[in-house]
Design an enzyme around this catalytic site. Sequence first.
Site, mmCIF file in Angstrom:
data_model
loop_
_atom_site.group_PDB
_atom_site.id
_atom_site.type_symbol
_atom_site.label_atom_id
_atom_site.label_comp_id
_atom_site.label_asym_id
_atom_site.label_seq_id
_atom_site.Cartn_x
_atom_site.Cartn_y
_atom_site.Cartn_z
ATOM 1 C CB SER A 68 -0.913 0.023 1.228
ATOM 2 O OG SER A 68 -1.651 -1.171 1.339
HETATM 3 N N1 SAH Z 1 -0.515 -5.105 4.038
HETATM 4 C C1 SAH Z 1 0.228 -5.400 2.831
HETATM 5 C C2 SAH Z 1 -0.519 -5.057 1.555
HETATM 6 C C3 SAH Z 1 -1.518 -6.099 1.308
HETATM 7 S S1 SAH Z 1 -2.215 -6.264 -0.287
HETATM 8 C C4 SAH Z 1 1.572 -4.735 2.824
HETATM 9 O O1 SAH Z 1 1.912 -4.008 3.774
HETATM 10 O O2 SAH Z 1 2.335 -4.980 1.889
HETATM 11 C C5 SAH Z 1 -3.493 -7.396 0.210
HETATM 12 C C6 SAH Z 1 -3.021 -8.769 0.558
HETATM 13 O O3 SAH Z 1 -4.145 -9.493 1.023
HETATM 14 C C7 SAH Z 1 -2.458 -9.569 -0.602
HETATM 15 O O4 SAH Z 1 -1.179 -10.016 -0.293
HETATM 16 C C8 SAH Z 1 -3.443 -10.723 -0.761
HETATM 17 O O5 SAH Z 1 -2.829 -11.923 -1.179
HETATM 18 C C9 SAH Z 1 -3.992 -10.844 0.638
HETATM 19 N N2 SAH Z 1 -5.285 -11.524 0.766
HETATM 20 C C10 SAH Z 1 -6.369 -11.454 -0.039
HETATM 21 N N3 SAH Z 1 -7.370 -12.215 0.444
HETATM 22 C C11 SAH Z 1 -6.923 -12.776 1.591
HETATM 23 C C12 SAH Z 1 -7.498 -13.663 2.552
HETATM 24 N N4 SAH Z 1 -8.746 -14.129 2.444
HETATM 25 N N5 SAH Z 1 -6.734 -14.030 3.613
HETATM 26 C C13 SAH Z 1 -5.470 -13.570 3.749
HETATM 27 N N6 SAH Z 1 -4.872 -12.730 2.875
HETATM 28 C C14 SAH Z 1 -5.584 -12.334 1.806
#
Ligand code: SAH
Length: 222
Positions: free
Chosen positions: A64
Site C-alpha cells: 500500500s
Molecule cells: N498489508 C500489505 C498489503 C496487502 S495487499 C503490505 O503491507 O504490503 C493485500 C493482501 O491481502 C495480498 O497479499 C493478498 O494476497 C492478501 N489476501 C487477499 N485475500 C486474503 C485472505 N482471504 N486471507 C489472507 N490474505 C488475503
Amino acid sequence: MKLTSFESLREQMVLLQIMNRSIKDERILEVMGEVPRHIFVPPDMQEMAYEDGPLPIGCGQTISQPYIVALMTSLLELKGDENVLEIGTGSGYQAAILAHLAKTVHTVEIHPELAERASSKLAELGLMNVQVHVGDGSLGWQAAAPYQAILITAAAPAAAEPIMRQLDRGGRLVLPIGSRYRQELVRYKRDGDKLTQEDIIPVAFVPLRGQHGWRDDEWFET
Ligand code: SAH
C-alpha cells in the site's frame, strides 16, 4: 543506492506524504521514518519504495501507499499493549509498522509465497512479536483472539461476522469495504455491546479472497 540515500528518501516521505497530510501521532511518524520500506519491495523497485503510491510485490498483489499505511495505523489508535490482527500480510511492511506500535501482531496471508517472503523480512529486522500465518484471513485468526485492533488490507464485501466476533470490547476494526470500482475505508469501534461505524475516505485496494471475500465475477460487476 546507498543506505544514506534511502534514509533521506524516507525522511522526505514522512514529511511530505504523511505529516503534510495531517497524520500527527509522533510514534507513527517516528516508526515510519525508521522502518526500511525498500526491503519489502522487489529488488528492481527499491528506488521507488518511498514514492507516493502503491507498488507491485508479485502474485498480482501490492504494497500500500505510505500515506494509506499511516492513516490506517493511526485509525487503530495503538498505545502499545494491544494484540493486533492484520489480514493480508502482502509484503509484510504494514505488519512491521504495527509490530513497533503494539504488543503482539498476528498477520494472515492467503498466498504461501508472499507469507514466506514477508516472514523472512520481518525476521531480518529482528521483529520477534509478529507471527505470519498462511490461511484464509476472511475468517480472522481464531487461535489468537480476541484482538484489540484488527486491520484488513484488502477490500472486503462487508465486515464479516467471524472478524467481528474476534474483536475485543473497546476494540477498533479498520477495513476497506467495497468492490473494484467503489471502496470506502471504514472504522468500527466496539464499545461494550454497541458498535459504531465511521466512513473515512474513498480508497482502492486489491480484493479480499476466501470464504467471506469476493468472487471474481462479483468483484468486477458490483
Ligand atoms: N498489508 C500489505 C498489503 C496487502 S495487499 C503490505 O503491507 O504490503 C493485500 C493482501 O491481502 C495480498 O497479499 C493478498 O494476497 C492478501 N489476501 C487477499 N485475500 C486474503 C485472505 N482471504 N486471507 C489472507 N490474505 C488475503
